[in-house]
Structure formats: C-alpha cells, structure tokens
Motif scaffolding. Sequence first.
Motif, PDB file in Angstrom:
ATOM      1  N   MET A 132       0.800  -1.226   0.000  1.00 48.14           N
ATOM      2  CA  MET A 132       0.000   0.000   0.000  1.00 48.14           C
ATOM      3  C   MET A 132       0.830   1.273   0.000  1.00 48.14           C
ATOM      4  O   MET A 132       0.415   2.293  -0.563  1.00 48.14           O
ATOM      5  CB  MET A 132      -0.924   0.016   1.227  1.00 48.14           C
ATOM      6  N   TYR A 133       2.012   1.219   0.622  1.00 47.24           N
ATOM      7  CA  TYR A 133       2.750   2.455   0.854  1.00 47.24           C
ATOM      8  C   TYR A 133       4.162   2.399   0.273  1.00 47.24           C
ATOM      9  O   TYR A 133       4.714   1.328   0.026  1.00 47.24           O
ATOM     10  CB  TYR A 133       2.829   2.762   2.353  1.00 47.24           C
ATOM     11  N   ASP A 134       4.709   3.599   0.140  1.00 46.29           N
ATOM     12  CA  ASP A 134       6.069   3.758  -0.365  1.00 46.29           C
ATOM     13  C   ASP A 134       7.068   3.077   0.565  1.00 46.29           C
ATOM     14  O   ASP A 134       7.029   3.271   1.787  1.00 46.29           O
ATOM     15  CB  ASP A 134       6.386   5.258  -0.477  1.00 46.29           C
ATOM     16  N   GLY A 135       7.968   2.305  -0.024  1.00 39.08           N
ATOM     17  CA  GLY A 135       8.938   1.555   0.768  1.00 39.08           C
ATOM     18  C   GLY A 135       9.850   2.438   1.602  1.00 39.08           C
ATOM     19  O   GLY A 135      10.208   2.103   2.734  1.00 39.08           O
ATOM     20  N   LYS A 136      10.245   3.584   1.050  1.00 38.97           N
ATOM     21  CA  LYS A 136      11.138   4.486   1.789  1.00 38.97           C
ATOM     22  C   LYS A 136      10.454   5.052   3.026  1.00 38.97           C
ATOM     23  O   LYS A 136      11.072   5.195   4.085  1.00 38.97           O
ATOM     24  CB  LYS A 136      11.597   5.624   0.881  1.00 38.97           C
ATOM     25  N   MET A 137       9.184   5.367   2.880  1.00 38.24           N
ATOM     26  CA  MET A 137       8.445   5.894   4.031  1.00 38.24           C
ATOM     27  C   MET A 137       8.363   4.852   5.135  1.00 38.24           C
ATOM     28  O   MET A 137       8.615   5.144   6.314  1.00 38.24           O
ATOM     29  CB  MET A 137       7.040   6.319   3.617  1.00 38.24           C
ATOM     30  N   LEU A 138       8.022   3.603   4.767  1.00 43.25           N
ATOM     31  CA  LEU A 138       7.930   2.546   5.763  1.00 43.25           C
ATOM     32  C   LEU A 138       9.287   2.258   6.394  1.00 43.25           C
ATOM     33  O   LEU A 138       9.380   1.975   7.596  1.00 43.25           O
ATOM     34  CB  LEU A 138       7.374   1.276   5.115  1.00 43.25           C
ATOM     35  N   SER A 139      10.333   2.366   5.591  1.00 46.04           N
ATOM     36  CA  SER A 139      11.676   2.132   6.110  1.00 46.04           C
ATOM     37  C   SER A 139      12.041   3.165   7.174  1.00 46.04           C
ATOM     38  O   SER A 139      12.625   2.827   8.210  1.00 46.04           O
ATOM     39  CB  SER A 139      12.693   2.183   4.966  1.00 46.04           C
ATOM     40  N   ARG A 140      11.667   4.415   6.941  1.00 44.01           N
ATOM     41  CA  ARG A 140      11.975   5.467   7.915  1.00 44.01           C
ATOM     42  C   ARG A 140      11.169   5.281   9.193  1.00 44.01           C
ATOM     43  O   ARG A 140      11.641   5.551  10.293  1.00 44.01           O
ATOM     44  CB  ARG A 140      11.720   6.837   7.296  1.00 44.01           C
ATOM     45  N   LEU A 141       9.913   4.832   9.050  1.00 49.02           N
ATOM     46  CA  LEU A 141       9.106   4.561  10.236  1.00 49.02           C
ATOM     47  C   LEU A 141       9.659   3.375  11.029  1.00 49.02           C
ATOM     48  O   LEU A 141       9.467   3.290  12.243  1.00 49.02           O
ATOM     49  CB  LEU A 141       7.658   4.269   9.838  1.00 49.02           C
ATOM     50  N   SER A 142      10.336   2.475  10.332  1.00 50.85           N
ATOM     51  CA  SER A 142      10.886   1.284  10.988  1.00 50.85           C
ATOM     52  C   SER A 142      12.234   1.549  11.649  1.00 50.85           C
ATOM     53  O   SER A 142      12.730   0.722  12.418  1.00 50.85           O
ATOM     54  CB  SER A 142      11.050   0.148   9.969  1.00 50.85           C
TER      55      SER A 142
END
Length: 306
Positions: A275-285
């Motif tokens: 659903m979401y951009d991988g870079k955004m999820l990576s930063r949240l992780s």
Amino acid sequence: MQAIGEAINQTMATKLTWASEYCTNATHVPAHIKPRMPNDDDWDAVTEYQVEMQKLCDKYKVQKIIIDGQVVCPRCKCEQYTAETTAEFQSYADHLKKNDKTLVLYNQSVLQDETILYARFDNYRTEDEPLAYQNLLMMKQHATGILNGEKFNILLYGPPGVGKSHLSYSLLYDINVRSNNQMSCLFIDIDEMLRRLRDSFNNPESKYTELYFTRLMSEVDVLVLDDLGAETGNEQTEKRASDFTGRILRAVVNSRQQKVTVVTTNLGGEQLNKMYDGKMLSRLSKNRKAVLFDDRVKDKRPLEGY
C-alpha cells in the motif's frame, strides 16, 4: 499562539506608553496612584512629610509628592511601575508559551471517537491477559524513555479492538503531564484527517489544508498516526494508497527523523508494503519499538467504548 502573542504585545505597549507619558511629567501622577495624607490626628507625621516634600529628587531634580503614604519622586515611581509591568507581562507571556504545548494535544488532535480523550494507562483493562499487561508495561516504559530524551518510533500492531489507540493516547497524555508542559503531543486519526482535507477542497474557509496538517504533524515532539491503512476502506484490499495520501505521509515522516512517531495499524508488513512507499515505511521502521497484539488479548471496545 500568534494571536495571544499579539494581544500581549499590544497590552504591554499600551502600559509602557502610559508609563512613559507620565514619567515625563513630574507634576502628574497616574490615576490609580492616589496621594494619601496621614491621618488628621498625626500632626507630627504631617510635619515630617512637609519637610521631606521640600527636598528634590537626587536623580531627576523634581519635587517629591506623597504616594501611598510615602514621599517619593513621581518619575522614579513611574519607572518602578514600568519595570514591574514589563516583568509581569513577560512572566505571563512565558506562562502562555509554556502551556501552549500542553494545549496542542487537546485542541489540535484529530479524532473520530472523542471517547479516546479519556484513555489512560490506569483504565486499560488487563485482567487475566498477560500479553495485554505486558504491552501496558512496555508503553509505560516507552513514555519514560521519551521523557528522558530517547528518540525512537513505536509500532502497535494487532487486530481491531485490542486497545492500540487507547495505549497510544495514554502515552501522549502521560508525556503531556509528566513533561511539565515541555513536550508537545498530537493524536491523528489518519482517515479522519484525510476526510477533513478532502472537505477543504470545496471550502476555501477551512483551515484543514495540506500545508496545515503537514506543518502540524511535522512540528510536534510526539506524534501518533492512528489506524494506518484504514483510509483505504478495506483491510483485505491490495490497492495502493493514493498519491495524495502518500505525498502527505512521506512529507511528515521525512520531517520527523529526530522525533518520536507512534503508528497503530491492523495490517501486517506484507499488506503495508503493497500500500505504501517503501522508503516511508523504512523510515518509520528506523529504531522501532514493536508492541504486538494477537487473539490472546480480548476486545476492549464493549468494556470501554473504544
């Protein structure tokens, strides 16, 4: 806060102008400073007052007058009043700025169900539920860590109704109280935020613009993004979040690299990646603390309303 600051500045300017006008006129005394002579039967004191009033002020060389039972220079008295007024309003301005951070949580959070405002650590039910109790302790520890200056993100994942939103808001409330108003906290229901944004497209008077929410979420010290993925309308969907949603979330996450962001979601990692951009999820992780729920935790909604 800007409006409050302008009001304070305007009031201070009025007060200081008043003091300045009277300090330049040695023969005039402010209306609230009323000369008071001693009691009629205290004639010895009257004589002393009269003698003292004949003396000129060493600083301004003007005749003294009686103010509040004391013989003083009117210009020196006005200077004293000006200094006291300035200090008083500066103290008040500092008080408002200090408390402004606390007000963010109550005045600017975006909620669908306002009963969440009553969520506290001590009213999260954990009877006979070891996992729920463990997660409660973890969130309390995370709150303490944040108050001690630690920077990390938190992910609360699990089925609906287990108390992810409850514990997230409880963390914000706890920080708000224990930080002595030094940290700003914000709770954002993502679906409700996007609804208000869409409504603003046809309402030029609405404050809920993309810029408004981006700035608000970027600036606070601790942010909760509640129910990530719910804005698609179906937990089982495989469609991607819209470009509009993705743009807003990317801007917020990118700006919060040195701040605490808490995310709650019912969706697993595979669904979120679709659903979401991988870079955004990576930063949240990045530097993430996980608080996980499963079917061992009972549904809290029938008991607590949220």
